[in-house]
Design a protein around this motif. Structure first.
Motif, PDB file in Angstrom:
ATOM      1  N   ALA A 157     -17.715 -41.022  27.704  1.00 41.58           N
ATOM      2  CA  ALA A 157     -18.621 -40.401  28.671  1.00 41.58           C
ATOM      3  C   ALA A 157     -18.410 -40.929  30.078  1.00 41.58           C
ATOM      4  CB  ALA A 157     -20.071 -40.648  28.244  1.00 41.58           C
ATOM      5  N   ALA A 158     -17.689 -42.031  30.234  1.00 38.22           N
ATOM      6  CA  ALA A 158     -17.503 -42.623  31.554  1.00 38.22           C
ATOM      7  C   ALA A 158     -16.534 -41.809  32.401  1.00 38.22           C
ATOM      8  CB  ALA A 158     -16.997 -44.063  31.417  1.00 38.22           C
ATOM      9  N   TRP A 159     -15.532 -41.170  31.776  1.00 40.07           N
ATOM     10  CA  TRP A 159     -14.530 -40.469  32.579  1.00 40.07           C
ATOM     11  C   TRP A 159     -15.113 -39.301  33.369  1.00 40.07           C
ATOM     12  CZ3 TRP A 159     -12.159 -35.485  31.752  1.00 40.07           C
ATOM     13  CH2 TRP A 159     -11.190 -35.195  32.723  1.00 40.07           C
ATOM     14  N   PRO A 160     -15.851 -38.350  32.756  1.00 42.57           N
ATOM     15  CA  PRO A 160     -16.409 -37.277  33.577  1.00 42.57           C
ATOM     16  C   PRO A 160     -17.391 -37.788  34.626  1.00 42.57           C
ATOM     17  CG  PRO A 160     -17.021 -37.011  31.262  1.00 42.57           C
ATOM     18  CD  PRO A 160     -16.158 -38.197  31.338  1.00 42.57           C
ATOM     19  N   LEU A 161     -17.982 -38.942  34.377  1.00 44.41           N
ATOM     20  CA  LEU A 161     -18.969 -39.489  35.296  1.00 44.41           C
ATOM     21  C   LEU A 161     -18.306 -40.143  36.504  1.00 44.41           C
ATOM     22  CD1 LEU A 161     -22.012 -40.025  35.715  1.00 44.41           C
ATOM     23  CD2 LEU A 161     -21.692 -42.181  34.492  1.00 44.41           C
ATOM     24  N   PHE A 162     -17.228 -40.882  36.273  1.00 43.13           N
ATOM     25  CA  PHE A 162     -16.591 -41.655  37.337  1.00 43.13           C
ATOM     26  C   PHE A 162     -15.318 -40.990  37.867  1.00 43.13           C
ATOM     27  CE2 PHE A 162     -19.147 -44.824  35.176  1.00 43.13           C
ATOM     28  CZ  PHE A 162     -19.695 -45.533  36.238  1.00 43.13           C
ATOM     29  N   ARG A 163     -14.947 -39.832  37.344  1.00 38.43           N
ATOM     30  CA  ARG A 163     -13.699 -39.196  37.748  1.00 38.43           C
ATOM     31  C   ARG A 163     -13.675 -38.903  39.241  1.00 38.43           C
ATOM     32  NH1 ARG A 163     -12.355 -33.777  38.381  1.00 38.43           N
ATOM     33  NH2 ARG A 163     -10.109 -33.357  38.254  1.00 38.43           N
ATOM     34  N   ARG A 164     -14.620 -38.110  39.715  1.00 38.54           N
ATOM     35  CA  ARG A 164     -14.625 -37.749  41.137  1.00 38.54           C
ATOM     36  C   ARG A 164     -14.917 -38.936  42.055  1.00 38.54           C
ATOM     37  NH1 ARG A 164     -17.896 -32.097  41.269  1.00 38.54           N
ATOM     38  NH2 ARG A 164     -19.014 -33.161  39.597  1.00 38.54           N
ATOM     39  N   PRO A 165     -15.875 -39.811  41.728  1.00 34.74           N
ATOM     40  CA  PRO A 165     -16.087 -40.968  42.620  1.00 34.74           C
ATOM     41  C   PRO A 165     -14.842 -41.821  42.811  1.00 34.74           C
ATOM     42  CG  PRO A 165     -17.959 -40.721  41.146  1.00 34.74           C
ATOM     43  CD  PRO A 165     -16.933 -39.740  40.689  1.00 34.74           C
ATOM     44  N   LEU A 166     -14.107 -42.077  41.737  1.00 37.13           N
ATOM     45  CA  LEU A 166     -12.906 -42.894  41.860  1.00 37.13           C
ATOM     46  C   LEU A 166     -11.822 -42.175  42.655  1.00 37.13           C
ATOM     47  CD1 LEU A 166     -12.673 -44.447  38.275  1.00 37.13           C
ATOM     48  CD2 LEU A 166     -13.175 -45.663  40.406  1.00 37.13           C
ATOM     49  N   LEU A 167     -11.646 -40.884  42.400  1.00 38.58           N
ATOM     50  CA  LEU A 167     -10.590 -40.150  43.095  1.00 38.58           C
ATOM     51  C   LEU A 167     -10.927 -39.937  44.568  1.00 38.58           C
ATOM     52  CD1 LEU A 167      -9.524 -37.472  40.451  1.00 38.58           C
ATOM     53  CD2 LEU A 167      -8.373 -39.583  41.081  1.00 38.58           C
ATOM     54  N   VAL A 168     -12.180 -39.591  44.861  1.00 37.50           N
ATOM     55  CA  VAL A 168     -12.560 -39.386  46.262  1.00 37.50           C
ATOM     56  C   VAL A 168     -12.368 -40.676  47.053  1.00 37.50           C
ATOM     57  CG1 VAL A 168     -14.514 -38.949  47.794  1.00 37.50           C
ATOM     58  CG2 VAL A 168     -14.143 -37.480  45.815  1.00 37.50           C
ATOM     59  N   ALA A 169     -12.857 -41.776  46.515  1.00 37.85           N
ATOM     60  CA  ALA A 169     -12.697 -43.056  47.215  1.00 37.85           C
ATOM     61  C   ALA A 169     -11.227 -43.465  47.278  1.00 37.85           C
ATOM     62  CB  ALA A 169     -13.527 -44.135  46.519  1.00 37.85           C
ATOM     63  N   GLY A 170     -10.477 -43.230  46.203  1.00 40.21           N
ATOM     64  CA  GLY A 170      -9.069 -43.626  46.176  1.00 40.21           C
ATOM     65  C   GLY A 170      -8.230 -42.861  47.180  1.00 40.21           C
ATOM     66  N   TRP A 171      -8.396 -41.540  47.210  1.00 39.88           N
ATOM     67  CA  TRP A 171      -7.598 -40.757  48.162  1.00 39.88           C
ATOM     68  C   TRP A 171      -8.046 -41.022  49.599  1.00 39.88           C
ATOM     69  CZ3 TRP A 171      -3.693 -40.207  45.618  1.00 39.88           C
ATOM     70  CH2 TRP A 171      -3.632 -39.629  44.357  1.00 39.88           C
ATOM     71  N   ALA A 172      -9.338 -41.254  49.810  1.00 40.12           N
ATOM     72  CA  ALA A 172      -9.792 -41.601  51.157  1.00 40.12           C
ATOM     73  C   ALA A 172      -9.180 -42.926  51.610  1.00 40.12           C
ATOM     74  CB  ALA A 172     -11.317 -41.678  51.189  1.00 40.12           C
ATOM     75  N   MET A 173      -9.088 -43.886  50.692  1.00 38.81           N
ATOM     76  CA  MET A 173      -8.474 -45.165  51.059  1.00 38.81           C
ATOM     77  C   MET A 173      -6.984 -45.021  51.314  1.00 38.81           C
ATOM     78  SD  MET A 173     -10.253 -48.228  48.895  1.00 38.81           S
ATOM     79  CE  MET A 173     -10.184 -47.400  47.310  1.00 38.81           C
ATOM     80  N   SER A 174      -6.326 -44.121  50.597  1.00 38.76           N
ATOM     81  CA  SER A 174      -4.896 -43.917  50.867  1.00 38.76           C
ATOM     82  C   SER A 174      -4.686 -43.375  52.279  1.00 38.76           C
ATOM     83  CB  SER A 174      -4.292 -42.963  49.833  1.00 38.76           C
ATOM     84  OG  SER A 174      -4.765 -41.635  50.010  1.00 38.76           O
ATOM     85  N   ALA A 175      -5.562 -42.445  52.700  1.00 41.49           N
ATOM     86  CA  ALA A 175      -5.484 -41.961  54.083  1.00 41.49           C
ATOM     87  C   ALA A 175      -5.825 -43.079  55.062  1.00 41.49           C
ATOM     88  CB  ALA A 175      -6.434 -40.782  54.274  1.00 41.49           C
ATOM     89  N   GLY A 176      -6.810 -43.902  54.710  1.00 41.75           N
ATOM     90  CA  GLY A 176      -7.149 -45.027  55.567  1.00 41.75           C
ATOM     91  C   GLY A 176      -6.016 -46.026  55.694  1.00 41.75           C
ATOM     92  N   ALA A 177      -5.274 -46.222  54.616  1.00 39.92           N
ATOM     93  CA  ALA A 177      -4.127 -47.134  54.675  1.00 39.92           C
ATOM     94  C   ALA A 177      -3.060 -46.616  55.630  1.00 39.92           C
ATOM     95  CB  ALA A 177      -3.540 -47.323  53.276  1.00 39.92           C
ATOM     96  N   VAL A 178      -2.841 -45.299  55.621  1.00 47.17           N
ATOM     97  CA  VAL A 178      -1.869 -44.713  56.555  1.00 47.17           C
ATOM     98  C   VAL A 178      -2.334 -44.902  57.995  1.00 47.17           C
ATOM     99  CG1 VAL A 178      -0.775 -42.563  57.281  1.00 47.17           C
ATOM    100  CG2 VAL A 178      -1.048 -43.055  54.843  1.00 47.17           C
ATOM    101  N   LEU A 179      -3.621 -44.664  58.243  1.00 43.90           N
ATOM    102  CA  LEU A 179      -4.151 -44.857  59.593  1.00 43.90           C
ATOM    103  C   LEU A 179      -4.073 -46.315  60.027  1.00 43.90           C
ATOM    104  CD1 LEU A 179      -7.277 -42.500  59.493  1.00 43.90           C
ATOM    105  CD2 LEU A 179      -5.067 -42.078  60.569  1.00 43.90           C
ATOM    106  N   LEU A 180      -4.364 -47.231  59.109  1.00 48.49           N
ATOM    107  CA  LEU A 180      -4.254 -48.651  59.444  1.00 48.49           C
ATOM    108  C   LEU A 180      -2.810 -49.017  59.780  1.00 48.49           C
ATOM    109  CD1 LEU A 180      -6.575 -50.453  56.861  1.00 48.49           C
ATOM    110  CD2 LEU A 180      -6.805 -50.465  59.346  1.00 48.49           C
ATOM    111  N   ALA A 181      -1.871 -48.511  58.975  1.00 48.17           N
ATOM    112  CA  ALA A 181      -0.467 -48.852  59.204  1.00 48.17           C
ATOM    113  C   ALA A 181       0.021 -48.325  60.543  1.00 48.17           C
ATOM    114  CB  ALA A 181       0.396 -48.301  58.064  1.00 48.17           C
TER     115      ALA A 181
END
Length: 418
Positions: A157-181
């Motif tokens: 039951a954890a996957w449908p619950l945490f799927r979008r939160p993890l992906l939204v935060a993860g992809w946002a951080m990947s964009a943030g890493a590019v901006l930081l670099a």
């Protein structure tokens, strides 16, 4: 900042204590609503309180003591863990989003506490983004499943619950890493050797993450991102001479590095396209994962050809690579069974490269050659193009047209120069 940890602990006790009363004592959620409201308010106060030194730092241009920063990190980690459990027990996705972003804030504060202007924060954020995305994939694949039914059901039951939160935060951080670099390392830190090296590492990490995501998510959207983003670290490596040569290359030499990258992306794209064609022939559905890389390569190579036009030495190499690039593309289209203008589309730039490359070679090897020599060169090239057009006309009239046009154009230019 110690008060922030105490407040975060109090909020966690309220949240988890109320959840325990619901699950074990059967207390109604409506009865516990005031307790939860107070818990969320205390959690907000804890986060704001922990960030107070950061606000003072911005207003007074002072320093943020590492101890105060770490206390704030501790408070946010406590809240993140509490909201993870709260979301899990309540089966509500919005609390999982809060937990994910609290984890991002805690990691960001921890990085800022230890990063002293070297520039490795961009790489750390990129790696954290990969952790979030791979954690979501681990939940989706059932890596954390248990054999016992209650625990196994809870993990599933954890996957449908945490799927979008993890992906939204993860992809946002990947964009943030590019901006930081690109922004923090190259602009704010001045783009020195050390900060550029960390920027390159961060950009390569994000590029690798996007390429891996295309495979694990079965979506070629990420290959568009990976193919385009790869240009940035490649250019930075060329700017620093691949950390092998001390002197930076002259501006036209960047075109050579871009031409090489275009050839690499084209080759990778053709291999992926060939693999997709095999899957289609076997009756397996799939996507042409090579298409994004081939498009990026075809957009990058003309930029390289134009950028290096002022340097004959560089152009004598780039146009040779360009000729090979377009000929390979034309052969690939033929092997894929494309006909008409689609089958002949890469023969047009191939013919242009056949005419331009020898001119640059002649200018580089014999700079003092008179115009008459270039005219004779054009006339000499027109005959093989005309003969090639006659041969191709027997099989496909569309493919013969580029060679005829090139032959006539070379003959006119050669006659005018002679």
């Amino acid at each position: 900042s110690q008060q922030a940890v105490a407040l975060a602990s109090l909020a966690a006790i309220y949240l988890l204590g109320g959840t325990g009363l619901e699950r074990r004592r059967g207390t109604t959620r409506a009865f516990l609503a005031p307790l939860y409201a107070v818990a969320h308010l205390v959690a907000l106060v804890a986060v704001v309180w922990g960030m107070e030194p950061a606000v003072k730092r911005l207003l007074t241009a002072g320093t943020w003591p590492r101890a105060a920063c770490l206390w704030a990190v501790g408070g946010q980690l406590i809240l993140a863990a509490a909201y993870v459990l709260f979301a899990w027990f309540r089966a509500q996705e919005r609390w999982a989003h809060i937990a994910a972003w609290l984890g991002v804030m805690a990691a960001g504060l921890a990085i800022s506490a230890f990063e002293q202007g070297q520039g490795w924060s961009a790489l750390a954020v990129a790696l954290l983004a990969a952790v979030y995305v791979l954690a979501e994939r681990a939940l989706a694949a059932g890596v954390l499943r248990f054999r016992r039914p209650p625990a196994g059901a809870a993990i599933e039951a954890a996957w449908p619950l945490f799927r979008r939160p993890l992906l939204v935060a993860g992809w946002a951080m990947s964009a943030g890493a590019v901006l930081l670099a690109l922004g923090h390392n190259l602009v704010l830190l001045g783009g020195g050797r050390e900060s550029s090296a960390w920027a390159i590492a961060a950009l390569l990490a994000v590029t690798t993450l996007y390429a891996l995501a295309a495979w694990i998510f079965r979506r070629r959207l990420f290959l568009w991102l990976a193919g385009g983003l790869a240009i940035a670290p490649w250019t930075l490596l060329a700017a620093w001479g691949w950390f092998l040569w001390a002197a930076p290359p002259p501006l036209p030499r960047y075109a050579l590095s871009w031409a090489v990258l275009a050839c690499i992306e084209l080759g990778t794209g053709l291999v992926l396209t060939a693999s997709w064609k095999v899957l289609v022939e076997r009756g397996t559905e799939g996507q042409d994962y090579g298409f994004p890389l081939r498009v990026v390569a075809n957009l990058l190579l003309p930029v390289a050809l134009v950028w290096g036009a002022v340097d004959p030495a560089t152009s004598s190499l780039i146009w040779g690579l360009g000729l090979a690039f377009y000929l390979v593309s034309a052969v690939a289209d033929h092997r894929r069974g494309l006909a008409g203008w689609r089958g002949a589309r890469f023969l047009y730039p191939s013919v242009v490269a056949v005419l331009v490359w020898p001119v640059y070679l002649l200018h580089h090897l014999v700079p003092t050659a008179p115009y008459e020599v270039y005219g004779l060169l054009m006339l000499g090239l027109s005959l093989p193009l005309l003969a090639g057009g006659r041969v191709l006309q027997r099989f496909d009239r569309a493919r013969s047209l580029p060679l005829y046009l090139g032959a006539y154009g070379a003959a006119i230019a050669g006659t005018a120069l002679v």
